[in-house]
Design a protein around this motif. Structure first.
Motif, PDB file in Angstrom:
ATOM      1  N   GLY A 119       0.802  -1.223   0.000  1.00 34.37           N
ATOM      2  CA  GLY A 119       0.000   0.000   0.000  1.00 34.37           C
ATOM      3  C   GLY A 119       0.831   1.268   0.000  1.00 34.37           C
ATOM      4  N   PRO A 120       1.747   1.440   0.986  1.00 35.91           N
ATOM      5  CA  PRO A 120       2.608   2.629   0.973  1.00 35.91           C
ATOM      6  C   PRO A 120       3.427   2.773  -0.309  1.00 35.91           C
ATOM      7  CG  PRO A 120       2.683   1.581   3.121  1.00 35.91           C
ATOM      8  CD  PRO A 120       1.910   0.664   2.232  1.00 35.91           C
ATOM      9  N   LEU A 155       1.939  15.665  -3.040  1.00 42.26           N
ATOM     10  CA  LEU A 155       2.258  15.876  -1.628  1.00 42.26           C
ATOM     11  C   LEU A 155       1.379  15.013  -0.726  1.00 42.26           C
ATOM     12  CD1 LEU A 155       3.700  17.436   0.625  1.00 42.26           C
ATOM     13  CD2 LEU A 155       1.943  19.210   0.412  1.00 42.26           C
ATOM     14  N   VAL A 156       0.072  14.996  -0.985  1.00 47.44           N
ATOM     15  CA  VAL A 156      -0.847  14.250  -0.133  1.00 47.44           C
ATOM     16  C   VAL A 156      -0.570  12.748  -0.189  1.00 47.44           C
ATOM     17  CG1 VAL A 156      -3.261  13.572   0.133  1.00 47.44           C
ATOM     18  CG2 VAL A 156      -2.667  15.970  -0.126  1.00 47.44           C
ATOM     19  N   ALA A 161       1.624   7.920   2.469  1.00 48.85           N
ATOM     20  CA  ALA A 161       2.570   6.800   2.555  1.00 48.85           C
ATOM     21  C   ALA A 161       3.368   6.851   3.849  1.00 48.85           C
ATOM     22  CB  ALA A 161       3.503   6.819   1.349  1.00 48.85           C
ATOM     23  N   VAL A 162       3.878   8.035   4.189  1.00 50.77           N
ATOM     24  CA  VAL A 162       4.697   8.187   5.396  1.00 50.77           C
ATOM     25  C   VAL A 162       3.854   7.940   6.648  1.00 50.77           C
ATOM     26  CG1 VAL A 162       6.041   9.805   6.771  1.00 50.77           C
ATOM     27  CG2 VAL A 162       6.332   9.737   4.294  1.00 50.77           C
ATOM     28  N   ASP A 172      -0.201   0.409   8.246  1.00 48.54           N
ATOM     29  CA  ASP A 172       0.663  -0.502   7.495  1.00 48.54           C
ATOM     30  C   ASP A 172       2.022  -0.656   8.169  1.00 48.54           C
ATOM     31  OD1 ASP A 172      -1.317  -0.845   5.593  1.00 48.54           O
ATOM     32  OD2 ASP A 172      -0.635   0.864   4.405  1.00 48.54           O
ATOM     33  N   GLY A 173       2.498   0.418   8.795  1.00 51.24           N
ATOM     34  CA  GLY A 173       3.759   0.315   9.528  1.00 51.24           C
ATOM     35  C   GLY A 173       3.665  -0.670  10.679  1.00 51.24           C
ATOM     36  N   GLY A 174       2.482  -0.765  11.288  1.00 50.26           N
ATOM     37  CA  GLY A 174       2.273  -1.762  12.332  1.00 50.26           C
ATOM     38  C   GLY A 174       2.347  -3.165  11.783  1.00 50.26           C
TER      39      GLY A 174
END
Length: 384
Positions: A119-120, A155-156, A161-162, A172-174
């Motif tokens: 996803g990111p 930008l958005v 993603a970040v 997603d980072g989790g």
């Protein structure tokens, strides 16, 4: 990613690569807010001197492109998940982004990582495409309104993603953190609990940051951070509960928890006749319904039967009040119990356990809770 019980699509848009796609009513809220903000503030500031109609037209186009980029983000999760044999129930776009509802967990840590990171990466890809298009138009000096709009989209998507890579479930980072801990420790349950706890810390920090932004800076844009924080907090608690559930049920199958049906009715059976039969058997809140050939045809609840007007009860049949089979969770006795638990909990109705077309049992949340309590007692401690 993940499945939220209240996040069912209000409007079905069709399917992409065989995956049903829909939007929740809350998408209308984000579309109106984004469109208004873009048309009245962002675009006029970046490209002054254009007509009001042009600003609103560009804002509408940007809003649609933003929603499509959210769809690409969730579709990336879904496509990679299906590559590893994980069924995808549907994709739903809603107020705070989107949800790709997976019907099972990835089979190993590497698959978990790749599903999470897809996803990111899609959002970063969208940011690169929009950014390149904006840069190209900017260098030509043409269409300033268009390159400002494309620059905002770049930008958005980069921010999306970040933000999604913050290390806490259900972001997603989790999932990335869970995959890394799973690979390191070889224990998916431990990894899921750790990611859920980290997510609750992240949510608390977001709520605190948003509150400070509102109180100290008098900037009510902090409400978005507070809203995101509360959503992540509740979602993190759900992730933690799910991790405990899976840990307690790991290694078990549906046959280990199911119970025999208390009594079954037939679609042609009258309510009054079946009520007499059910009253003489083991009491229950719901009963299976069979067709004339003895095949499962649905489920009937005491609540539904009791709501039938008294004047109609003598002639009403179980066919009139049953919940059809296609609306119920149907399981095999050999289905892993930690996977089956999702279907039972989300449906809030007993699942029918069917083996070679024959009804062999029911599985309810009470059965799951009983097994979890027994598992806890056998371990001699509460699951953490």
């Amino acid at each position: 990613m993940g499945e939220e019980d209240g996040m069912r699509p209000t409007l079905k848009l069709g399917s992409i690569a065989g995956i049903p796609v829909g939007v929740h009513w809350s998408v209308l809220v984000i579309m109106l807010l984004l469109g208004q903000g873009l048309a009245t503030a962002v675009l006029p500031a970046g490209a002054p001197g254009v007509s009001t109609g042009a600003y609103w037209t560009a804002a509408a186009a940007v809003t649609v492109l933003f929603l499509l980029s959210l769809l690409a983000h969730e579709l990336s999760h879904a496509v990679v998940a299906r590559h590893y044999g994980v069924p995808v129930k549907r994709i739903t776009l809603w107020l705070l982004g989107g949800v790709a509802e997976l019907e099972a967990e990835p089979p190993h840590a590497r698959a978990d990582l790749l599903v999470a990171i897809a996803g990111p990466l899609a959002s970063l890809g969208a940011a690169a495409v929009f950014g390149a298009a904006a840069g190209g138009l900017y260098l030509t000096g043409l269409a300033p309104l268009v390159w400002v709009a494309l620059g905002w989209l770049a930008l958005v998507n980069a921010v999306l993603a970040v933000f999604n890579l913050l290390p806490g479930a259900p972001l997603d980072g989790g999932r990335v953190l869970r995959a890394a801990l799973w690979w390191w420790r070889g224990d998916r349950a431990f990894a899921a609990r750790a990611a859920a706890r980290t997510g609750m810390v992240v949510s608390a920090l977001l709520i605190a940051a948003g509150t400070l932004q509102i109180v100290w800076a008098a900037d009510f844009g902090g409400l978005w951070l507070v809203l995101l924080g509360w959503f992540l907090l509740f979602a993190g608690q759900a992730e933690q509960a799910d991790a405990r559930l899976r840990g307690a049920l790991a290694g078990l199958a549906v046959r280990d928890a199911m119970i025999p049906p208390p009594v079954s009715g037939y679609v042609t059976q009258r309510l009054t006749d079946f009520a007499d039969v059910a009253a003489a058997q083991r009491p229950a809140d719901a009963y299976p319904v069979l067709d004339p050939d003895g095949r499962p045809a649905g489920l009937v609840t005491l609540f539904a039967m009791a709501r039938v007007p008294e004047a109609r009860r003598p002639e009403a049949t179980l066919r009139d009040v049953r919940i059809p089979l296609e609306r119920l969770a149907v399981l095999s006795p050999d289905t892993p119990l930690d996977e089956a638990a999702r279907s039972v909990v989300s449906s809030r109705l007993p699942a029918l356990v069917i083996d070679q077309g024959i009804l062999v049992g029911l599985l309810t949340t009470a059965d799951l809770n009983r097994l979890i309590d027994l598992s806890t007692l056998r371990k001699g401690r509460a699951p953490s």
